[in-house]
Design a protein around this motif. Structure first.
Motif, PDB file in Angstrom:
ATOM      1  N   THR A  85       0.978  -1.336   0.053  1.00  0.00           N
ATOM      2  CA  THR A  85       0.515  -0.223  -0.227  1.00  0.00           C
ATOM      3  C   THR A  85       0.885   1.201  -0.116  1.00  0.00           C
ATOM      4  O   THR A  85       2.045   1.692   0.894  1.00  0.00           O
ATOM      5  CB  THR A  85      -0.403  -0.158   0.820  1.00  0.00           C
ATOM      6  N   PRO A  86       0.060   2.376  -0.934  1.00  0.00           N
ATOM      7  CA  PRO A  86       1.487   3.819  -1.082  1.00  0.00           C
ATOM      8  C   PRO A  86       1.198   3.861   0.552  1.00  0.00           C
ATOM      9  O   PRO A  86       0.479   4.184   1.420  1.00  0.00           O
ATOM     10  CB  PRO A  86       0.995   4.260  -2.076  1.00  0.00           C
ATOM     11  N   THR A  87       2.802   4.999   0.029  1.00  0.00           N
ATOM     12  CA  THR A  87       2.913   5.664   1.946  1.00  0.00           C
ATOM     13  C   THR A  87       2.035   6.486   2.209  1.00  0.00           C
ATOM     14  O   THR A  87       0.931   7.208   0.888  1.00  0.00           O
ATOM     15  CB  THR A  87       3.780   6.086   2.042  1.00  0.00           C
ATOM     16  N   SER A  88       1.586   7.669   2.949  1.00  0.00           N
ATOM     17  CA  SER A  88       0.901   8.779   3.778  1.00  0.00           C
ATOM     18  C   SER A  88       1.347   9.715   2.706  1.00  0.00           C
ATOM     19  O   SER A  88       1.098  10.980   3.059  1.00  0.00           O
ATOM     20  CB  SER A  88       0.748   9.185   5.156  1.00  0.00           C
ATOM     21  N   SER A  89       2.707   9.866   2.107  1.00  0.00           N
ATOM     22  CA  SER A  89       3.020  11.111   1.813  1.00  0.00           C
ATOM     23  C   SER A  89       2.501  11.029  -0.339  1.00  0.00           C
ATOM     24  O   SER A  89       2.413  10.656  -1.034  1.00  0.00           O
ATOM     25  CB  SER A  89       4.167  11.135   1.411  1.00  0.00           C
ATOM     26  N   PRO A  90       1.928  12.006  -0.231  1.00  0.00           N
ATOM     27  CA  PRO A  90       1.186  13.200  -1.744  1.00  0.00           C
ATOM     28  C   PRO A  90       2.427  12.660  -3.144  1.00  0.00           C
ATOM     29  O   PRO A  90       2.330  12.016  -3.690  1.00  0.00           O
ATOM     30  CB  PRO A  90       0.032  13.731  -1.775  1.00  0.00           C
ATOM     31  N   ARG A  91       3.629  12.593  -2.017  1.00  0.00           N
ATOM     32  CA  ARG A  91       4.390  13.006  -3.153  1.00  0.00           C
ATOM     33  C   ARG A  91       4.840  11.515  -3.799  1.00  0.00           C
ATOM     34  O   ARG A  91       5.964  11.063  -4.797  1.00  0.00           O
ATOM     35  CB  ARG A  91       5.594  13.146  -2.294  1.00  0.00           C
ATOM     36  N   THR A  92       4.312  10.564  -3.358  1.00  0.00           N
ATOM     37  CA  THR A  92       4.555   8.882  -4.027  1.00  0.00           C
ATOM     38  C   THR A  92       3.559   9.219  -5.116  1.00  0.00           C
ATOM     39  O   THR A  92       4.219   7.777  -6.070  1.00  0.00           O
ATOM     40  CB  THR A  92       3.987   8.078  -2.888  1.00  0.00           C
ATOM     41  N   VAL A  93       2.691   9.972  -5.214  1.00  0.00           N
ATOM     42  CA  VAL A  93       2.150   9.694  -6.593  1.00  0.00           C
ATOM     43  C   VAL A  93       1.951  10.678  -7.424  1.00  0.00           C
ATOM     44  O   VAL A  93       2.509  11.450  -6.637  1.00  0.00           O
ATOM     45  CB  VAL A  93       0.309   9.471  -6.216  1.00  0.00           C
ATOM     46  N   PRO A  94       2.250  10.979  -9.185  1.00  0.00           N
ATOM     47  CA  PRO A  94       1.907  12.028  -9.691  1.00  0.00           C
ATOM     48  C   PRO A  94       1.346  12.696  -9.340  1.00  0.00           C
ATOM     49  O   PRO A  94       0.141  12.376  -8.749  1.00  0.00           O
ATOM     50  CB  PRO A  94       1.978  11.110 -11.063  1.00  0.00           C
ATOM     51  N   CYS A  95       1.381  14.154  -9.708  1.00  0.00           N
ATOM     52  CA  CYS A  95       0.392  15.087  -9.376  1.00  0.00           C
ATOM     53  C   CYS A  95      -0.562  14.766 -10.662  1.00  0.00           C
ATOM     54  O   CYS A  95      -0.309  14.751 -11.292  1.00  0.00           O
ATOM     55  CB  CYS A  95       0.261  16.662  -9.463  1.00  0.00           C
ATOM     56  N   PRO A  96      -1.795  15.078 -10.646  1.00  0.00           N
ATOM     57  CA  PRO A  96      -3.142  14.974 -12.556  1.00  0.00           C
ATOM     58  C   PRO A  96      -2.277  16.019 -12.769  1.00  0.00           C
ATOM     59  O   PRO A  96      -1.771  17.137 -12.092  1.00  0.00           O
ATOM     60  CB  PRO A  96      -4.383  14.914 -11.927  1.00  0.00           C
ATOM     61  N   PRO A  97      -2.680  16.461 -13.929  1.00  0.00           N
ATOM     62  CA  PRO A  97      -2.118  17.769 -15.281  1.00  0.00           C
ATOM     63  C   PRO A  97      -3.291  18.518 -14.772  1.00  0.00           C
ATOM     64  O   PRO A  97      -4.460  18.197 -13.979  1.00  0.00           O
ATOM     65  CB  PRO A  97      -2.505  16.768 -16.545  1.00  0.00           C
ATOM     66  N   SER A  98      -2.818  19.616 -15.116  1.00  0.00           N
ATOM     67  CA  SER A  98      -4.150  20.939 -15.210  1.00  0.00           C
ATOM     68  C   SER A  98      -5.291  20.599 -15.828  1.00  0.00           C
ATOM     69  O   SER A  98      -5.228  19.530 -16.880  1.00  0.00           O
ATOM     70  CB  SER A  98      -2.752  21.836 -15.630  1.00  0.00           C
ATOM     71  N   PRO A  99      -6.656  21.263 -15.194  1.00  0.00           N
ATOM     72  CA  PRO A  99      -6.682  22.214 -14.465  1.00  0.00           C
ATOM     73  C   PRO A  99      -6.539  21.537 -12.823  1.00  0.00           C
ATOM     74  O   PRO A  99      -6.284  22.072 -12.114  1.00  0.00           O
ATOM     75  CB  PRO A  99      -7.894  22.675 -14.590  1.00  0.00           C
ATOM     76  N   ALA A 100      -6.845  20.407 -13.037  1.00  0.00           N
ATOM     77  CA  ALA A 100      -6.829  19.793 -11.627  1.00  0.00           C
ATOM     78  C   ALA A 100      -5.425  19.966 -10.812  1.00  0.00           C
ATOM     79  O   ALA A 100      -5.722  20.062  -9.279  1.00  0.00           O
ATOM     80  CB  ALA A 100      -7.256  18.407 -10.722  1.00  0.00           C
ATOM     81  N   HIS A 149       4.215  24.237  -0.845  1.00  0.00           N
ATOM     82  CA  HIS A 149       5.039  23.848   0.422  1.00  0.00           C
ATOM     83  C   HIS A 149       3.384  23.277   0.484  1.00  0.00           C
ATOM     84  O   HIS A 149       3.660  22.194   2.182  1.00  0.00           O
ATOM     85  CB  HIS A 149       4.675  25.050   0.826  1.00  0.00           C
ATOM     86  N   ASN A 150       2.768  22.447  -0.545  1.00  0.00           N
ATOM     87  CA  ASN A 150       1.482  21.618   0.307  1.00  0.00           C
ATOM     88  C   ASN A 150       1.611  21.207  -1.578  1.00  0.00           C
ATOM     89  O   ASN A 150       1.786  21.338  -2.911  1.00  0.00           O
ATOM     90  CB  ASN A 150       0.607  22.135   0.790  1.00  0.00           C
ATOM     91  N   PHE A 151       0.229  20.139  -1.674  1.00  0.00           N
ATOM     92  CA  PHE A 151      -0.291  19.627  -2.004  1.00  0.00           C
ATOM     93  C   PHE A 151      -1.381  19.429  -3.105  1.00  0.00           C
ATOM     94  O   PHE A 151      -2.322  20.250  -2.675  1.00  0.00           O
ATOM     95  CB  PHE A 151       0.062  17.731  -2.503  1.00  0.00           C
ATOM     96  N   HIS A 152      -1.270  19.873  -4.545  1.00  0.00           N
ATOM     97  CA  HIS A 152      -3.216  19.959  -4.988  1.00  0.00           C
ATOM     98  C   HIS A 152      -3.949  19.138  -3.982  1.00  0.00           C
ATOM     99  O   HIS A 152      -3.375  17.802  -4.180  1.00  0.00           O
ATOM    100  CB  HIS A 152      -3.330  19.800  -6.297  1.00  0.00           C
ATOM    101  N   ARG A 153      -4.915  19.153  -4.115  1.00  0.00           N
ATOM    102  CA  ARG A 153      -6.094  18.541  -3.609  1.00  0.00           C
ATOM    103  C   ARG A 153      -6.515  17.593  -5.131  1.00  0.00           C
ATOM    104  O   ARG A 153      -6.979  15.861  -4.091  1.00  0.00           O
ATOM    105  CB  ARG A 153      -7.632  19.200  -3.695  1.00  0.00           C
ATOM    106  N   ALA A 154      -6.560  17.586  -6.542  1.00  0.00           N
ATOM    107  CA  ALA A 154      -6.193  16.200  -7.103  1.00  0.00           C
ATOM    108  C   ALA A 154      -5.406  14.786  -6.714  1.00  0.00           C
ATOM    109  O   ALA A 154      -5.359  13.624  -6.645  1.00  0.00           O
ATOM    110  CB  ALA A 154      -5.949  16.904  -8.441  1.00  0.00           C
ATOM    111  N   ARG A 155      -4.013  15.778  -6.253  1.00  0.00           N
ATOM    112  CA  ARG A 155      -2.986  14.778  -6.171  1.00  0.00           C
ATOM    113  C   ARG A 155      -3.192  13.571  -4.701  1.00  0.00           C
ATOM    114  O   ARG A 155      -2.790  13.148  -5.134  1.00  0.00           O
ATOM    115  CB  ARG A 155      -1.596  15.376  -5.617  1.00  0.00           C
TER     116      ARG A 155
END
Length: 121
Positions: A4-19, A39-45
């Motif tokens: 199972t992926p870890t708890s950091s959104p950094r472990t998955v790619p961020c969806p493309p724009s506009p999300a 300094h934080n992550f997009h909600r979509a990520r």
């Protein structure tokens, strides 16, 4: 060990724009057309991370994919029992009982993911 992926959104790619911004896994999200590091992550990520965590646990994925009729932890446990996830169903019933019957389907999914990662629930 869990896959199972870890708890950091950094472990998955961020969806493309506009999300999102399209940042690859491991990279920080950017803003202002890619000129500034966020300094934080997009909600979509963050949502993509949660979807990946759920997809990695078959019992949680079953409950998440079922639809609107599963609205309570008890319903989720019944669904799991009917589909051969008897151990997970019993763990979930115990957790619902310990919560005095107060567990939504969303909380049940989170409980199942936590259990798969070796958590206490």
């Amino acid at each position: 060990m869990s896959t199972t992926p870890t708890s950091s959104p950094r472990t998955v790619p961020c969806p493309p724009s506009p999300a999102g911004c399209g940042a690859p896994a491991g990279a920080s999200c950017t803003s202002h057309g890619g000129t500034r590091e966020r300094h934080n992550f997009h909600r979509a990520r963050t949502a993509a991370l949660e979807a990946a965590r759920i997809a990695a646990v078959p019992a949680a994925k079953l409950v998440a994919d079922t639809g609107a009729w599963v609205r309570h932890g008890k319903h989720a446990a019944d669904l799991l029992d009917k589909n051969g996830f008897t151990v997970e169903a019993e763990q979930l019933r115990r957790a619902v009982s310990e919560a005095n019957g107060h567990m939504s389907a969303k909380q049940a999914i989170a409980f199942l993911v936590d259990q798969a990662q070796g958590g206490e629930g």
